[in-house]
Design an enzyme around this catalytic site. Structure first.
Site, PDB file in Angstrom:
ATOM      1  N   ARG A  61       0.803  -1.222   0.000  1.00  0.00           N
ATOM      2  CA  ARG A  61       0.000   0.000   0.000  1.00  0.00           C
ATOM      3  C   ARG A  61       0.839   1.277   0.000  1.00  0.00           C
ATOM      4  O   ARG A  61       0.577   2.195  -0.775  1.00  0.00           O
ATOM      5  CB  ARG A  61      -0.903   0.042   1.239  1.00  0.00           C
ATOM      6  CG  ARG A  61      -2.121  -0.820   1.133  1.00  0.00           C
ATOM      7  CD  ARG A  61      -2.480  -1.417   2.467  1.00  0.00           C
ATOM      8  NE  ARG A  61      -1.506  -2.423   2.824  1.00  0.00           N
ATOM      9  CZ  ARG A  61      -1.605  -3.703   2.456  1.00  0.00           C
ATOM     10  NH1 ARG A  61      -2.635  -4.109   1.796  1.00  0.00           N
ATOM     11  NH2 ARG A  61      -0.654  -4.579   2.763  1.00  0.00           N
ATOM     12  N   THR A  62       1.837   1.336   0.876  1.00  0.00           N
ATOM     13  CA  THR A  62       2.580   2.588   1.006  1.00  0.00           C
ATOM     14  C   THR A  62       3.344   2.876  -0.280  1.00  0.00           C
ATOM     15  O   THR A  62       3.335   4.000  -0.801  1.00  0.00           O
ATOM     16  CB  THR A  62       3.535   2.518   2.216  1.00  0.00           C
ATOM     17  OG1 THR A  62       2.795   2.064   3.355  1.00  0.00           O
ATOM     18  CG2 THR A  62       4.140   3.859   2.527  1.00  0.00           C
ATOM     19  N   LYS A  91      26.242  -4.495  -1.534  1.00  0.00           N
ATOM     20  CA  LYS A  91      27.716  -4.503  -1.596  1.00  0.00           C
ATOM     21  C   LYS A  91      28.312  -3.810  -0.379  1.00  0.00           C
ATOM     22  O   LYS A  91      29.518  -3.658  -0.274  1.00  0.00           O
ATOM     23  CB  LYS A  91      28.190  -3.762  -2.853  1.00  0.00           C
ATOM     24  CG  LYS A  91      27.687  -4.323  -4.162  1.00  0.00           C
ATOM     25  CD  LYS A  91      28.231  -3.469  -5.315  1.00  0.00           C
ATOM     26  CE  LYS A  91      27.598  -3.845  -6.642  1.00  0.00           C
ATOM     27  NZ  LYS A  91      27.924  -2.858  -7.693  1.00  0.00           N
ATOM     28  N   ARG A 114      11.638   4.153   3.061  1.00  0.00           N
ATOM     29  CA  ARG A 114      11.226   3.160   4.076  1.00  0.00           C
ATOM     30  C   ARG A 114      12.450   2.323   4.405  1.00  0.00           C
ATOM     31  O   ARG A 114      13.120   1.807   3.506  1.00  0.00           O
ATOM     32  CB  ARG A 114      10.115   2.255   3.553  1.00  0.00           C
ATOM     33  CG  ARG A 114       9.889   1.049   4.459  1.00  0.00           C
ATOM     34  CD  ARG A 114       8.679   0.257   4.110  1.00  0.00           C
ATOM     35  NE  ARG A 114       7.475   0.957   4.495  1.00  0.00           N
ATOM     36  CZ  ARG A 114       6.281   0.372   4.665  1.00  0.00           C
ATOM     37  NH1 ARG A 114       6.149  -0.924   4.492  1.00  0.00           N
ATOM     38  NH2 ARG A 114       5.224   1.072   5.010  1.00  0.00           N
ATOM     39  N   HIS A 142       5.788   5.872  11.642  1.00  0.00           N
ATOM     40  CA  HIS A 142       5.187   5.745  10.305  1.00  0.00           C
ATOM     41  C   HIS A 142       4.254   6.952  10.152  1.00  0.00           C
ATOM     42  O   HIS A 142       3.028   6.822  10.174  1.00  0.00           O
ATOM     43  CB  HIS A 142       4.422   4.418  10.206  1.00  0.00           C
ATOM     44  CG  HIS A 142       4.117   3.979   8.815  1.00  0.00           C
ATOM     45  ND1 HIS A 142       4.204   4.813   7.721  1.00  0.00           N
ATOM     46  CD2 HIS A 142       3.711   2.774   8.324  1.00  0.00           C
ATOM     47  CE1 HIS A 142       3.859   4.136   6.634  1.00  0.00           C
ATOM     48  NE2 HIS A 142       3.570   2.905   6.966  1.00  0.00           N
TER      49      HIS A 142
HETATM   50  C1  NCD Z   1       2.409  -1.120   8.219  1.00  0.00           C
HETATM   51  C2  NCD Z   1       3.906  -0.918   8.355  1.00  0.00           C
HETATM   52  O1  NCD Z   1       4.652  -1.051   7.384  1.00  0.00           O
HETATM   53  O2  NCD Z   1       4.310  -0.566   9.454  1.00  0.00           O
HETATM   54  N1  NCD Z   1       2.002  -1.332   6.892  1.00  0.00           N
HETATM   55  C3  NCD Z   1       1.634  -0.260   6.131  1.00  0.00           C
HETATM   56  O3  NCD Z   1       2.430   0.602   5.839  1.00  0.00           O
HETATM   57  N2  NCD Z   1       0.351  -0.166   5.760  1.00  0.00           N
HETATM   58  C4  NCD Z   1       1.864  -2.162   9.147  1.00  0.00           C
HETATM   59  C5  NCD Z   1       2.418  -3.550   9.074  1.00  0.00           C
HETATM   60  O4  NCD Z   1       3.289  -3.870   8.270  1.00  0.00           O
HETATM   61  O5  NCD Z   1       1.938  -4.370   9.868  1.00  0.00           O
END
Ligand code: NCD
Length: 319
Positions: A61-62, A91, A114, A142
């Site tokens: 999703r993100t 590397k 991320r 997040h």
């Molecule tokens: C979350 C995350 O990456 O922290 N996912 C997301 O971005 N929707 C939650 C998860 O991975 O459980």
């Protein structure tokens, strides 16, 4: 103010949101983006700009919503999934060198990151000539998920004040609940929190103390009990297997993974107007039978992700 508060700045923590007015300006922008999406319009506001998206951890999703958000605003997108496997990181390249490189090689105007390290965004900000957006850092933050979660609550409940929040699952490793609860006490009034988790996965005490110091009522429970019956929002989370694997505790994961499972019987104990949220992915903690329950909003929540990320990119790159 106002969305121009974000102009030219990194967004790496919910601590950067300082007022309700700032949040409202993002909500308004997100509403406007929704009109564009509904009418299949590609906006031209970011034409000529480049958005680099670097993901060192898995994501559906993100990743896809940031990419779609940038493209829908007309930006050029350089999106790299699996940085840990497919880039020079394998590397031995450091994060700071990678950030410097991506800026030089792509001419990025903003870098979305991320990364599994808690301090990755801070490291990136120190060396990046352009704004960094934290799309998930370790077990800590997040912040864009918190924005979209709050936007979902606002659109579904009509308010972000006086909410009885029940946060369920892995409150130790899960980063979404930390960012969301911190943001809620900052911009909302009169919200209370019930944290439901196995003892081993309790929320960090600093978080509990922080919420309490900000006048929120916080209760910790290790069983659902009657908490659902008086909830406005039930926010379910997944037990985060990857951190157990990293710490060599897979047996403990197997023991804890199904500690709290929401089924139709439990969901129907909630007030009729209450909502069920989940950042997703789910791996068993919400049964599929709940999906048709009118309280379930976790699919709508994803659409908030697209709109809120469009709003944020617009605010950072154009004000
Ligand atoms: C979350 C995350 O990456 O922290 N996912 C997301 O971005 N929707 C939650 C998860 O991975 O459980």
């Amino acid at each position: 103010m106002i969305s121009s508060d974000f102009l030219g700045k990194s967004f790496i923590s919910v601590d950067q949101i300082t007022s309700r007015v700032q949040l409202d300006s993002l909500f308004l922008l997100a509403d406007a983006m929704g009109v564009g999406v509904d009418t299949h319009t590609t906006l031209q506001s970011l034409v000529g700009m480049t958005v680099a998206i670097l993901f060192y951890q898995p994501s559906t999703r993100t990743f896809s919503s940031f990419e779609a958000a940038a493209r829908r605003l007309g930006a050029t997108v350089i999106a790299i999934h699996g940085m840990d496997h497919y880039s020079s990181v394998s590397k031995g390249e450091t994060l700071d060198d990678t950030i410097r490189s991506i800026y030089q090689t792509t001419g990025a105007d903003v870098i979305i990151l991320r990364h599994p390290d808690n301090d990755s965004s801070e490291v990136a900000v120190r060396v990046s000539p352009v704004p960094i957006v934290n799309a998930g850092s370790g077990t800590k933050e997040h912040p864009t998920q918190a924005l979209l979660d709050l936007y979902t609550i606002y659109t579904q409940m009509g308010r972000i004040d006086n909410l009885r929040m029940v946060m369920v699952g892995d409150l130790k490793y899960g980063r979404t609940i930390k960012s969301l609860t911190k943001l809620l006490v900052k911009v909302g009034k009169g919200n209370s929190f019930t944290f439901v988790s196995p003892k081993e996965l309790s929320a960090p005490q600093e978080l509990i103390a922080h919420l309490a110091n900000n006048k929120a009522k916080v209760v910790e429970r290790h069983a659902m009990g009657s908490s659902l019956q008086s909830a406005d929002v039930v926010y379910m989370t997944r037990v985060q297997k990857e951190w157990f694997v990293a710490e060599g505790k897979l047996n403990e994961y197997e023991h804890l993974k199904n500690a709290f499972v929401l089924d139709s019987t439990l969901a129907n104990q909630m007030p009729k107007k209450a909502i069920i949220m989940h950042p997703l992915p789910r791996v068993g903690e919400i049964l599929h039978e709940v999906d048709t329950n009118p309280r379930a909003v976790y699919f709508k929540q994803m659409r908030s992700g697209l709109l809120m990320r469009m709003a944020l990119l617009q605010a950072i790159l154009k004000g």
